[in-house]
Design an enzyme around this catalytic site. Structure first.
Site, short mmCIF file in Angstrom:
data_model
loop_
_atom_site.label_atom_id
_atom_site.label_comp_id
_atom_site.label_asym_id
_atom_site.label_seq_id
_atom_site.Cartn_x
_atom_site.Cartn_y
_atom_site.Cartn_z
CE1 TYR A 6 38.08 72.38 82.43
CE2 TYR A 6 36.59 71.91 84.26
CZ TYR A 6 37.11 72.79 83.32
OH TYR A 6 36.64 74.08 83.26
CE LYS A 57 41.15 74.10 51.00
NZ LYS A 57 41.19 74.27 49.54
#
Length: 770
Positions: free
Chosen positions: A56, A111
Site C-alpha cells: 500500500y 457461478k
C-alpha cells in the site's frame, strides 16, 4: 444446463433421480461457518510494516504511475487479468423466474465458485437491482478497469439480448451471457459428434428447436455460423412455429429466425426432422413426434429438471436415436460447466477483447474431439458400470474429465489469436497446455468421479454409531445422494427420538439394526468365537461383544456379507474403534494396515501423508510398503506420485538413529524397482521446495515437489496432519484406513456430517473396487 424452466425447487427435489440434497441440507451448507460460498484471500504477505509499505502506501504508487502511462500494465500489476464479474439482475434465476437481484446472489456466488473450481479463474458476483435494460447497461459499462471479463447470468429474454449486445459494443473486454452461449457451445459439441455418428452433414441437416428464449436463439445463431442453413432451422415457441409472416407474439429476435414453411405446430415441424433441440418444458415432445422424425434421429431434450421426453420414452419408439439431456443421471449431459470456465480461461490468457463466433466454434469442436479420444481410467470408472467410449451414449465429455483444462482454453486462445482479438498472443501452445494442466489439483475431479461411480454402483454402508445426531444426518445424506443403503446400528426408540428432536423424518429405505435384538447375533457370535477362541475369549465373551459393541456388530455384518462397508469413530477414539473392528476383520493378504491422510492446500494442491494412524515407529520394510501403497492411492486419485521419506535429517545431516531405517527403506524400494519417484531421508522443506533441493541437493531423484510424504513415526504424522488444517486454510481428509480385507473408515471424534458422508462414500467406493 442452468437456464431451462423448472417447476419449482421443491418439485425438482421430489424427483428421486435428481434429488441429491434436501432443502435443509442446502440451507445448512449456505449458512454454516461464514455465510455464503466466497471470501477474499490475500496473495501477498501483509505481516510487517515493510510489507504494508510495499503493498500500500507508499509502494503502491509505483504500479499506479506505470499503469497511468501504459494501461496494459494493469494486467501485470493487478488481478485484472484473472478476474471475471458474474452479473445478474435476477430476472430468470435457474428457470425459477424473476426472483430479483438479491435472491440471485446464491446462484451468482455458485457461478464464481465454478469458475475457480474448474479453471482457476477468480470472480466477483455483482447483483444489479434494476430490470431496466438501459440502467443495467449503464451500471456495468464502467466496470471494465476492474475486470478481465464479464459473465452475464440469469437475465430474461429479450432484455438479455439488448444488454449483451450493447455491452459488447461499449466495453473492450469479453462480455458473455452464459445462459445463451454456454448452452449453445456444449449442445453444438454434442451435435457435431451425433452428426458424425449418423453420417450427417450439418449443411444438409434439418433442425427443429422448441423454445425461443436466450439459449434457443443462441443455439440457432451458433449453428448457422458453423454452416447449418438458416432455412433448415425451424424454431417454435408456445404459440407454434416461427414462420415468415407471423405477427402474433413476435419480436426482432424471433423474426430473425422465422422461415418459409407450411408447418405451424411442433408436431408438423418434427415430421422428417433430423434433429430436435428442446429448450422448453417437460413433456413437450411425445413418442408420436419422435416416431415421425427421420432415420437415426438426434434428440437433445435439454429442459431441466425434466426433459421434453425421457431417453426411455424416446428409445422405446426409436431405438436408433441418439439422445442428450440436461441431467447427470442420463448419458450425454449438456452441462454448461463444460464451457464457460474454460472459454474465459483461454480468453483471459490472451487478453481477448471479445468472445467471438470463432472462439465459440473452437470450444465446441475441442469438446467434440475430446469425446472421441480414449477416456482416462479415473473418468471411465464413473461410467455407471459401462465403459465410456465414443458412441451414441458418449458424445459429450464428462464434466470432470481432467483434460478439459488443457484442451478447451488452448483452442479458444488459438481462435482468438487467429481471428485478431487477442492482445497478448500465445505462440507456444503446447507449453501453454502444459501450464494449464498444472493450474488445478487433480484430487477434486477424482473425488467427484468416485461419488459418481458410487451412485452408479450403490452399496450398503453401516453407520455403527447410529444413535448420534450427526451420524443420523450423514446416513440420511448418504441415502439422499443415491450412494446406496444406509444402515444405522442402534436402538430404534433412541433413533426415532433423535429424529423427532431434529425435526427430520427418516426416509424410507434407511435400515435400523438393534445389535441386542438382531436375528443374526448367534451367527455373528459364532463367527467371532471362531476367530478369537485361541486368544483368550470364551463364547459368552463373543456374545457380549456382539450384543454391546456396535463396532464389533457392524464388522460382523460386513465380514459375513450382510453389508459392504463401515463408517464409525464419532463416539470413541481411533484406537478403540480400530480394536473392535480388527477383532473381526483381518488385514488384506500380503498388505499392511496404515492411515493415509490427504492434505488439500489452496496453493500446493494435495499432499498424501502416511502413516497417520497405526505404526508408532515403523521399520524399514513397513516404511517401504507404506510408500508403495500410498503411491498407488495417489495414482488412483489422479496424481503422479513423488514420494519423500521425511526426517529431521537430510541425506545424513544431522546424524541420528531414525534416518538409518529410512535409508534402508529407500534401498528396499531400489531392489523392488518400483515405478514411481522416491528419495529420502529429507526434511519437509527440502521435499516440498524443488528450488531449494536443486540448489543444495542436485543429486536428489525427485523431479518436482513431493506429493507423498512418508513419515518417520506416528508422532510426527499426527503433529503435521492435526496442526496444518488449523494453521492454514487447508482441508484434511482422513486418515483413510488402508490395508484391511474389508472396507472400513474411522472418522475423528469431532468429524462433521460432511466428513462422515465423505468417508462413507469412500468406504462404499472401496467396496466396489473389491
Amino acid at each position: 444446463m442452468d437456464d431451462q424452466p423448472m417447476a419449482g425447487l421443491a418439485g425438482s427435489l421430489a424427483d428421486g433421480r435428481t434429488a441429491r440434497v434436501t432443502p435443509e441440507e442446502a440451507l445448512a451448507l449456505h449458512a454454516e461457518g461464514r455465510p455464503g460460498k466466497l471470501e477474499i484471500r490475500l496473495t501477498k504477505p501483509l505481516i510487517t510494516a515493510r510489507d504494508l509499505s510495499l503493498a500500500y502506501s507508499p509502494g503502491v504508487a509505483e504500479p499506479c504511475l506505470h499503469i497511468a502511462r501504459d494501461p496494459k500494465l494493469a494486467y501485470d500489476y493487478t488481478a485484472k487479468g484473472n478476474f471475471v464479474a458474474v452479473i445478474s439482475n435476477g430476472t430468470a434465476v435457474l428457470g425459477l423466474g424473476n426472483l430479483g437481484a438479491l435472491a440471485s446472489k446464491p446462484v451468482m456466488e455458485g457461478k464464481v465458485a465454478l469458475f475457480k473450481r474448474f479453471a482457476d479463474v477468480d470472480g466477483m458476483d455483482l447483483c444489479i437491482d434494476t430490470e431496466d435494460a438501459d440502467a443495467f447497461v449503464n451500471a456495468v459499462r464502467y466496470l471494465g478497469p476492474s475486470f478481465g471479463g464479464i459473465n452475464l447470468e440469469d437475465i430474461k429474454a429479450p432484455e438479455c439480448f439488448i444488454i449483451e449486445q450493447r455491452l459488447r459494443e461499449l466495453m473492450d473486454i469479453p462480455v458473455f451471457h452464459d445462459d445463451q452461449h454456454g448452452t449453445a457451445i456444449v449442445a453444438a459439441a454434442g451435435l457435431i459428434n451425433a452428426a458424425h455418428l449418423t453420417g450427417r452433414d450439418l449443411a444438409e441437416t434439418k433442425l427443429v428447436i422448441n423454445g425461443a428464449g436466450a439459449a434457443a436463439v443462441a443455439c440457432a445463431e451458433l449453428l448457422r455460423a458453423m454452416g447449418m442453413r438458416p432455412e433448415n432451422i425451424i424454431m417454435c415457441d408456445t404459440k407454434g412455429v416461427l414462420w415468415r409472416g407471423r405477427t402474433e407474439g413476435m419480436n426482432q429476435w424471433k423474426s430473425a429466425h422465422a422461415v418459409e414453411t407450411r408447418a405451424r405446430t411442433l408436431t408438423e415441424a418434427l415430421a422428417g426432422a433430423d434433429v430436435f433441440f428442446g429448450l422448453s418444458a417437460k413433456g413437450a415432445v411425445t413418442q408420436e413426434m419422435v416416431r415421425a422424425m427421420a432415420d437415426k434421429p438426434i434428440i437433445f431434450a435439454m429442459a431441466n429438471p425434466d426433459p421434453e421426453i425421457t431417453p426411455e420414452e424416446a428409445k422405446a419408439v426409436r431405438p436408433d436415436c441418439i439422445i442428450a439431456t440436461g441431467r447427470s443421471d442420463y448419458p450425454n449431459q449438456v452441462n454448461n460447466v463444460l464451457g464457460f470456465p474454460f472459454i474465459f480461461r483461454g480468453a483471459l490468457d490472451v487478453r481477448a477483447s471479445t468472445i467471438n463466433d470463432a472462439m465459440k466454434i473452437a470450444a465446441a469442436r475441442a469438446l467434440a474431439l475430446l469425446a472421441r479420444e480414449d477416456v482416462p481410467e479415473e473418468v471411465n470408472t464413473a461410467g455407471a458400470g459401462k465403459s465410456l467410449r465414443y458412441g451414441p451414449e458418449y458424445i459429450i465429455p464428462n464434466a470432470f474429465d481432467p483434460r478439459l483444462i488443457s484442451r478447451v482454453p488452448v483452442a479458444v486462445a488459438k481462435a482468438a489469436v487467429d481471428s485478431g482479438v487477442a492482445r497478448r498472443p500465445i505462440t507456444d501452445l503446447p507449453r501453454y497446455a502444459r501450464s494449464l494442466t498444472g493450474r488445478l489439483d487433480a484430487t477434486a475431479n477424482a473425488l467427484e468421479l468416485i461419488t459418481e461411480r458410487v451412485r452408479a454402483n450403490p452399496r450398503t454402508v453401516v453407520f455403527a454409531e447410529g444413535e448420534e445426531e450427526k451420524v443420523i444426518r450423514a446416513a440420511i445424506a448418504f441415502h439422499n445422494a443415491g450412494y446406496g443403503t444406509a444402515v444405522l446400528v442402534g436402538r430404534e426408540d433412541r433413533i426415532q427420538a433423535t429424529m423427532r428432536a431434529i425435526g427430520v423424518p427418516l426416509p424410507e429405505g434407511i435400515v435400523i439394526r438393534n445389535a441386542r435384538n438382531s436375528d443374526s447375533n448367534r451367527r455373528y457370535a459364532e463367527y467371532l468365537y471362531g476367530k478369537q477362541q485361541r486368544h483368550g475369549f470364551l463364547f459368552r465373551d463373543c456374545q457380549r461383544l456382539v450384543n454391546q459393541d456396535r463396532n464389533v456388530f457392524a464388522a460382523c455384518m460386513v465380514a459375513l456379507g450382510d453389508a459392504d462397508a463401515i463408517v464409525t469413530g464419532v463416539t470413541r477414539s481411533y484406537s478403540v474403534a480400530l480394536e473392535g473392528i480388527t477383532s473381526v476383520i483381518d488385514p488384506a493378504p500380503g498388505g499392511i494396515m496404515f492411515g493415509l491422510t490427504l492434505l488439500l492446500a489452496r496453493v500446493s494442491g494435495t499432499v498424501f501423508v502416511a502413516d497417520t494412524a497405526i505404526h508408532e515407529r515403523p521399520d524399514a520394510a513397513t516404511l517401504a510398503e507404506i510408500a508403495i501403497q500410498s503411491a498407488a492411492a495417489a495414482r488412483r486419485l489422479g496424481h503422479e506420485p513423488r514420494v519423500a521419506f521425511l526426517s529431521f535429517s537430510t541425506f545424513g545431516d544431522p546424524k541420528g538413529s531414525i534416518p538409518g531405517s529410512i535409508r534402508e527403506a529407500v534401498k528396499l524400494l531400489d531392489q523392488r524397482q518400483v515405478d514411481f519417484e522416491y528419495d529420502g531421508e529429507m526434511s519437509a522443506d527440502v521435499a516440498l521446495d524443488p528450488a531449494l533441493r536443486a540448489h543444495l541437493y542436485p543429486f536428489c531423484r525427485l523431479t518436482g515437489a513431493a506429493n507423498v510424504l512418508v513419515m518417520p513415526g506416528l508422532h510426527a504424522a499426527h503433529i503435521l496432519t492435526k496442526s496444518v488444517p488449523r494453521l492454514t486454510s487447508g482441508t484434511a481428509i482422513g486418515p483413510l484406513l488402508m490395508g484391511l480385507s474389508k472396507p472400513v473408515q474411522i472418522v475423528p471424534v469431532d468429524a462433521s456430517v460432511t466428513q462422515l458422508l465423505d468417508m462413507a462414500c469412500l468406504a462404499a467406493h472401496a467396496a466396489i473396487a473389491r
